[in-house]
Scaffold this active site. Structure first.
Site, PDB file in Angstrom:
ATOM      1  N   ASN A  16      -0.118  10.999   6.324  1.00  0.00           N
ATOM      2  CA  ASN A  16      -1.364  10.532   6.915  1.00  0.00           C
ATOM      3  C   ASN A  16      -2.448  11.589   6.984  1.00  0.00           C
ATOM      4  OD1 ASN A  16      -0.983   7.660   7.578  1.00  0.00           O
ATOM      5  ND2 ASN A  16       0.829   8.478   8.597  1.00  0.00           N
ATOM      6  N   LYS A  49       3.475  -7.028   4.109  1.00  0.00           N
ATOM      7  CA  LYS A  49       3.246  -5.646   3.707  1.00  0.00           C
ATOM      8  C   LYS A  49       2.880  -4.904   4.984  1.00  0.00           C
ATOM      9  CE  LYS A  49      -0.706  -3.678   4.434  1.00  0.00           C
ATOM     10  NZ  LYS A  49      -0.974  -2.251   4.660  1.00  0.00           N
ATOM     11  N   THR A 108       0.877  -1.187   0.000  1.00  0.00           N
ATOM     12  CA  THR A 108       0.000   0.000   0.000  1.00  0.00           C
ATOM     13  C   THR A 108       0.904   1.224   0.000  1.00  0.00           C
ATOM     14  OG1 THR A 108      -0.209  -0.192   2.410  1.00  0.00           O
ATOM     15  CG2 THR A 108      -1.987  -1.076   1.089  1.00  0.00           C
ATOM     16  N   GLU A 139       5.970   4.604   7.512  1.00  0.00           N
ATOM     17  CA  GLU A 139       5.565   5.838   6.831  1.00  0.00           C
ATOM     18  C   GLU A 139       6.277   7.074   7.376  1.00  0.00           C
ATOM     19  OE1 GLU A 139       1.382   5.882   7.384  1.00  0.00           O
ATOM     20  OE2 GLU A 139       0.983   4.561   5.687  1.00  0.00           O
ATOM     21  N   THR A 162      -0.751  -3.485  11.214  1.00  0.00           N
ATOM     22  CA  THR A 162      -1.322  -3.237   9.878  1.00  0.00           C
ATOM     23  C   THR A 162      -0.592  -3.933   8.834  1.00  0.00           C
ATOM     24  OG1 THR A 162      -1.875  -1.063  10.280  1.00  0.00           O
ATOM     25  CG2 THR A 162      -2.077  -1.701   8.072  1.00  0.00           C
ATOM     26  N   SER A 217      -7.582  11.136   0.594  1.00  0.00           N
ATOM     27  CA  SER A 217      -7.960  12.045  -0.484  1.00  0.00           C
ATOM     28  C   SER A 217      -7.086  11.840  -1.707  1.00  0.00           C
ATOM     29  CB  SER A 217      -7.898  13.489   0.016  1.00  0.00           C
ATOM     30  OG  SER A 217      -6.788  13.692   0.855  1.00  0.00           O
TER      31      SER A 217
END
Lengths: 383, 383
Positions: free
Chosen positions: A378, A168, A146, A259, A179, A383
């Site tokens: 994040n 992942k 992702t 991230e 996650t 969006s």
């Protein structure tokens, strides 16, 4: 080096059109036997995605023939239709593989609360079946990404048998899994109960101790499948060690690709009265936003470590606490220790050692720094 | 509108040279009686700064004559010397005020693990005594600021008596108080036990429900002093309501000035089986970094609310959860509700309402969004 490193497995990873950018987004891993044993560990979040609910049921008999995984949508908080969609996915794969839907696990990852584009998923499953190959592990690992920037695979071979896997995960990394979707495979000849024992021992000290951002996912799933193709039945300790090694490798890759992170922080808690105390303290330090910002700024702010320790119920006396950062004992007996100017935090890995001076147990928790890039990534995810 | 709003109190706020930039950094609040009753609430962090340890002892008899507060250094994790420094501060103030050091509370705020510049502190205390005045409340409020961008004061008058106060706090805002120093004063004629009861009732539903960044300070202190100068003894309910009003006002100011924040988030949990459940769920949502980033990005990402609720032990069924963001019911019965595009999050205040559909209790928790500015501010705090 992946889910097809062990004999008896084929895999595929294709672009089914779930992601708008045309990247791979659907993976299939198939166990060709002769054995179809399996075990799984799932998120402890009480809000669980439809594929988690489905795969738990599928695993109840300790057998799995295949796993369908998609990125581009979590199929979480999607109501009864979401569960029906997961079942339809398993049914389509089973039909094309000549198996029972009750032996097909499903994993999904992506945005919560958005229905999956089922026409694309079902067509994708059909196409993935035609692409299955013994060298398909890398494609499968690519298809579950992702916000990951690299795909994650690992494998170890011990004599005649192998444990391989893919993972992942890049955000919402937290306890009770992270996650992440992880599929592990082995050609060691073990039944579901033996796999389950080794898997739980391994995840407890690897994935469960990755705590990148304190958030717990609705979709975390770790599966371990055995084809038995090596015909070798290893001793429990030897097998458990191999599974732990692969899990630790993948967990380290998750932290390394979290991230927006610029640092990986290894928090080792020693001198604890129990392992639970060590984990509680390590997690509290790992979740302290102020400390994570300080590490980002390469500031050896040990006061924030102490204030995090102080929120726990672990056994310790405040005036006996010791903290070292990258080997410099900046806090001794709960007060000022060596000069903080001696600490070099310019490297990517930062080691924080907490000595509770209350016993002999220990634990290691991995986390990341908190960065403006994490906030940016994040703030704009949906969006 | 401050600690000198109630009769019987004088205050001062001066620049003692603790801060390098020349700003005010030392405050003194004196109770001129006739009564000297007091109550206090302190951080529940087990690592407690020297001034917290000292002030707890001072409060044991329910009386305080004066409070010395400094910004520019927390005097936490400073060992036996830190405690001796706090005592010396109280002794110097007592000497100049003709009081006993055992009736002088001390509060400190700033960086942990750095000894205070005692020559400047002691000289500052002497100078502050000469500047005491009935209009010194604003100066005192200015002198306790650290990363605050505005000073915080509040007061309410009920007939013949008043409750006033000041607060500082902008980061490390969390439960069990919120890196804040708060001094409240009243001329209502009440003893220490009555003050204690009203103060605990008020902090439980105000400062304890401010959770800006999940971090808990080593220095949090809230003091309530009564001079009795009005000679009026109010009913408990009336007095408690006034104290709660002032605390709520100051708490709201703390959230409004939190480090780097661009949004204030009001999380109301309703339909809970107990108030504890409501607080646990509200706090879990308030601490979810991913949600806080989403709010910053004005993204009504209700999936992150559900995944935060799912980590709690509160009574609820996942498929009965409802979530509204700024009045739009984006999640109904644990699944997709009204169109998320209807949510307008452009304002500074964002309201998230969680309905657990499990009872009739409720609670409100306040937090902030997570921003790049928060990261920047806290990456560079010590340097």
């Amino acid at each position: 080096m992946s889910v097809t490193a062990a004999r008896g497995f084929t895999a595929a990873g294709i672009a089914a059109g779930i992601k708008h950018n045309g990247d791979r987004d659907l993976a299939l891993v198939v166990n060709d036997g002769p054995r179809h044993a399996a075990a799984g560990v799932f998120t402890s979040n009480r809000v669980q995605a439809a594929p988690v609910q489905w795969s738990r049921q599928v695993l109840a008999d300790g057998e799995i023939r295949a796993v369908v995984l998609n990125s581009g949508g979590a199929n979480a908080c999607t109501g009864p239709q979401g569960f029906a969609d997961t079942r339809a996915t398993a049914e389509r794969a089973a039909e094309r593989l000549g198996a029972s839907a009750a032996d097909v696990a499903v994993c999904s990852t992506g945005l919560i609360g958005v229905p999956l584009p089922m026409d694309r998923i079902l067509a994708g499953v059909e196409r993935a079946v035609t692409r299955l190959s013994e060298s398909g592990g890398e494609d499968a690992a690519l298809a579950v990404m992702t916000t990951d920037t690299v795909h994650k695979t690992a494998a170890v071979t011990r004599g005649a048998w192998t444990v391989g896997g893919m993972a992942k995960g890049a955000g919402m990394l937290a306890p009770g899994l992270a996650t992440m979707l992880v599929v592990l495979t082995t050609d060691a000849d073990l039944n579901g109960a033996a796999l389950d024992r080794a898997l739980r021992e391994a995840t407890r000290v690897t994935f469960d101790r990755v705590d990148s951002d304190g958030c717990m996912s609705t979709n975390d799933t770790v599966l371990l499948l055995s084809s038995g193709a090596s015909r070798v039945v290893p001793e429990h300790e030897e097998f458990a060690d191999a599974v732990r090694t692969v899990c630790a490798d993948l967990a380290r890759q998750l932290i390394g690709d979290a991230e927006g992170a610029s640092k990986e922080i290894r928090i080792e808690v020693v001198g604890a009265a129990s392992e639970d105390d060590a984990v509680e303290v390590g997690r509290s330090v790992a979740r302290n936003s102020l400390l994570k910002c300080a590490v980002h700024g390469e500031d050896p702010n040990w006061g924030r470590v102490l204030s995090a320790i102080g929120t726990t119920g672990a056994a310790f006396e405040p005036d006996r606490l010791n903290v070292a950062i990258n080997g410099v004992q900046v806090c001794r007996n709960g007060s000022v220790g060596e000069d903080r100017a001696l600490v070099d935090m310019t490297g990517r890995e930062v080691r924080i050692t907490v000595d509770l001076a209350a016993g002999t147990d220990s634990a290691v928790i991995w986390t990341n720094d908190l960065t403006a890039d994490y906030v940016h990534e994040n703030s704009e995810y949906a969006s």
